[in-house]
Scaffold this active site. Structure first.
Site, PDB file in Angstrom:
ATOM      1  N   ASP A  62       4.983  20.886  21.581  1.00  0.00           N
ATOM      2  CA  ASP A  62       6.162  21.368  20.850  1.00  0.00           C
ATOM      3  C   ASP A  62       7.437  20.843  21.500  1.00  0.00           C
ATOM      4  OD1 ASP A  62       8.217  23.029  19.655  1.00  0.00           O
ATOM      5  OD2 ASP A  62       6.628  24.417  19.080  1.00  0.00           O
ATOM      6  N   SER A 102       9.934  24.799  14.114  1.00  0.00           N
ATOM      7  CA  SER A 102       8.508  24.743  14.461  1.00  0.00           C
ATOM      8  C   SER A 102       7.622  25.310  13.358  1.00  0.00           C
ATOM      9  CB  SER A 102       8.249  25.506  15.766  1.00  0.00           C
ATOM     10  OG  SER A 102       8.758  24.772  16.847  1.00  0.00           O
ATOM     11  N   ASP A 283       9.106  22.701  24.476  1.00  0.00           N
ATOM     12  CA  ASP A 283      10.230  22.968  23.575  1.00  0.00           C
ATOM     13  C   ASP A 283      11.228  23.953  24.184  1.00  0.00           C
ATOM     14  OD1 ASP A 283      11.501  23.295  20.780  1.00  0.00           O
ATOM     15  OD2 ASP A 283      10.780  25.329  21.163  1.00  0.00           O
ATOM     16  N   ASP A 325       5.707  18.757  16.819  1.00  0.00           N
ATOM     17  CA  ASP A 325       6.280  19.241  15.554  1.00  0.00           C
ATOM     18  C   ASP A 325       7.678  18.684  15.331  1.00  0.00           C
ATOM     19  OD1 ASP A 325       7.155  20.683  17.736  1.00  0.00           O
ATOM     20  OD2 ASP A 325       6.828  22.652  16.832  1.00  0.00           O
ATOM     21  N   HIS A 326       8.350  18.320  16.434  1.00  0.00           N
ATOM     22  CA  HIS A 326       9.709  17.768  16.383  1.00  0.00           C
ATOM     23  C   HIS A 326      10.146  17.458  17.798  1.00  0.00           C
ATOM     24  CE1 HIS A 326      10.864  21.596  18.024  1.00  0.00           C
ATOM     25  NE2 HIS A 326      10.203  22.181  17.049  1.00  0.00           N
ATOM     26  N   HIS A 419      16.908  21.407  17.877  1.00  0.00           N
ATOM     27  CA  HIS A 419      15.970  20.318  17.580  1.00  0.00           C
ATOM     28  C   HIS A 419      16.712  19.096  17.059  1.00  0.00           C
ATOM     29  CE1 HIS A 419      12.773  23.647  16.626  1.00  0.00           C
ATOM     30  NE2 HIS A 419      13.158  23.644  17.882  1.00  0.00           N
TER      31      HIS A 419
END
Ligand code: ZN
Length: 458
Positions: A62, A102, A283, A325-326, A419
């Site tokens: 993540d 997410s 993340d 996810d990013h 993000h």
């Protein structure tokens, strides 16, 4: 600057790596026992096994962008386990924003569709979408979710629950416990052990049908069959840099234990399994613009990848896919027009900035906490700034401080506390890995997971 890594970070020198896949899949006897001591060098020129996989392991880092991979490799001083299985990139936009969260990011992989930010396995109109885990359950496969966040957090939730908003974690816990998933390892214990105010029972009622619920390390170690959950913190598990081995296992340990349990379960033995493994807090550290905590969780994730690839190489019927996810934080390597960056100052750190802040808030001496935590002499005025920012609960001032004491010395920088829409890397190895190639949409990558297992999305 000290450059020696902390022992807990188990950096794996590639020079010692086994060329496991230069030969046909190794037998169990060929491999050493300790999972995190099994470095793997996959020969990229070797075709991966053909045919349909029996098992799928989806690994999600993540908030892990391309710069995170470069950071991890430089700090390790050797290629990452991930590097040998890089196959392409994923574009990560949501339906309502080019910058995903997410929940939408995970739903792209779990259902093979793009949806709105905050959606947990529901489409852009709010209708539930069938997840890969549910399709695997319907076929009678064994299933599991492993994460270092609360297990009810957006990524794992998107495989075993359907809610309109990711904040509905009690409802996610309720659905997850009733979903038929065979294994849960991670945080989020409070949703499964403590009744919410005014309620008689916890939201997540795990433990029916003979299932085990472990709430501490010894309970986790004792798990020898499924169904089983090990939820080892009320909220998230610790950052790797802060983790106490006697309290919480490493992600690699949880991943290998999950693989062994799923493969040995009656459903897994008969029809295979689906496992999600998330390095969730890569993340969180990036949201905090904390490069040392980000790096620690990246290296722990890569250890888990090495262990899972070794397991899959031995098995021969397991597809392993790793992606993110990013990207989070807009991490850059090099800053302020200076052509230098160096991970060494980050390797000297021994604590996350979050942990340092908690200790200062608890009344410990700021200078001592910061010097110990960063592993470096403090810039002038840093201790006073830390005391003031903690007292005022001034998050902007704290963020500025972590920049001064960690990011600037390493020559790294961040563009956001959120993000970004930068494409993320896709890694795949095993039967079906050929479906993952080039620049893909994240939803196309999700559909390829269904197709690899021959599962329907409707
Ligand atoms: Zn995030």
């Amino acid at each position: 600057m000290p450059t020696a890594p902390r022992p807990a970070r188990s950096l794996l020198p590639l020079a010692a790596a086994l060329a496991l896949l230069a030969a046909p899949p190794a037998t169990a006897q060929d491999l050493p026992d300790a999972p995190s001591a099994r470095p793997v060098a996959l020969d990229a020129s070797r075709p991966t096994p053909a045919g349909q996989p029996r098992n799928v392991v989806l690994m999600i880092a993540d908030g892990f962008g391309p710069a995170s991979a470069t950071l991890g490799r430089a700090a390790k001083g050797a290629p990452l386990a991930l590097d040998s299985v890089l196959v392409g990139t994923a574009e990560t936009s949501a339906t309502d924003s080019r910058v995903t969260d997410s929940a939408a990011g995970a739903t792209a992989y779990s259902c093979g569709i793009k949806t709105y930010n905050g959606a947990i396995a529901v489409d852009a109109d709010g209708a539930p979408c069938r997840t890969l885990l549910e399709a695997a359950e319907d076929r009678g496969m064994a299933t599991g979710l492993v994460a270092t966040s609360r297990i009810t957090h957006a990524t794992p939730a998107s495989f075993a629950a359907h809610v309109a908003r990711r904040s509905e974690e009690p409802e996610i816990a309720r659905q997850m416990a009733a979903s038929g998933v065979d294994l849960l390892f991670g945080g989020g214990r409070r949703f499964f052990t403590a009744p919410p105010e005014g309620a008689a029972a916890p939201a997540g009622a795990w433990g029916g049908a003979g299932g085990t619920l472990a709430t501490d390390r010894s309970g986790y170690d004792a798990i020898d069959r499924l169904p089983a959950a090990a939820l080892l913190a009320d909220s998230h598990l610790a950052y790797e840099i802060d983790r106490d081995e006697t309290d919480q296992p490493a992600l690699a340990d949880m991943a290998v234990k999950a693989l062994d349990l799923l493969a040995a379960s009656p459903d897994g033995e008969e029809r295979g399994f689906f496992l999600l493994v998330e390095g969730s807090r890569i993340d969180h550290a990036a949201h905090g613009n904390d490069p040392a905590a980000h790096l620690g969780d990246i290296l722990a994730y890569d250890d888990a990848v090495a262990a899972v690839l070794a397991w899959a190489a031995r098995d021969g019927n397991t597809l392993v896919v790793s992606t993110a996810d990013h990207e989070t934080g807009g991490l850059t390597l090099g800053r302020d027009g200076v052509y230098v960056w160096d991970p060494a100052p980050l390797l000297a750190a021994t604590a996350s900035f979050e942990r340092m802040r908690e200790r200062v808030a608890d009344g410990e001496d700021a200078a001592a906490v910061l010097e110990e935590g960063t592993g470096a002499p403090l810039p002038e005025g840093a201790a006073d700034a830390a005391r003031g920012a903690v007292r005022a609960e001034d998050t902007a001032a704290l963020a500025a401080l972590v920049t001064t004491i960690e990011s600037e010395p390493a020559g790294v920088a961040w563009t956001t506390s959120g993000h970004t829409a930068v494409d993320v890397n896709v890694y795949a190895w095993g039967p079906g890995a050929g479906r993952f190639r080039g620049a893909m949409g994240n939803d196309a990558a999700g559909r390829a997971l269904f197709e690899a297992l021959g599962l329907d999305r409707e």
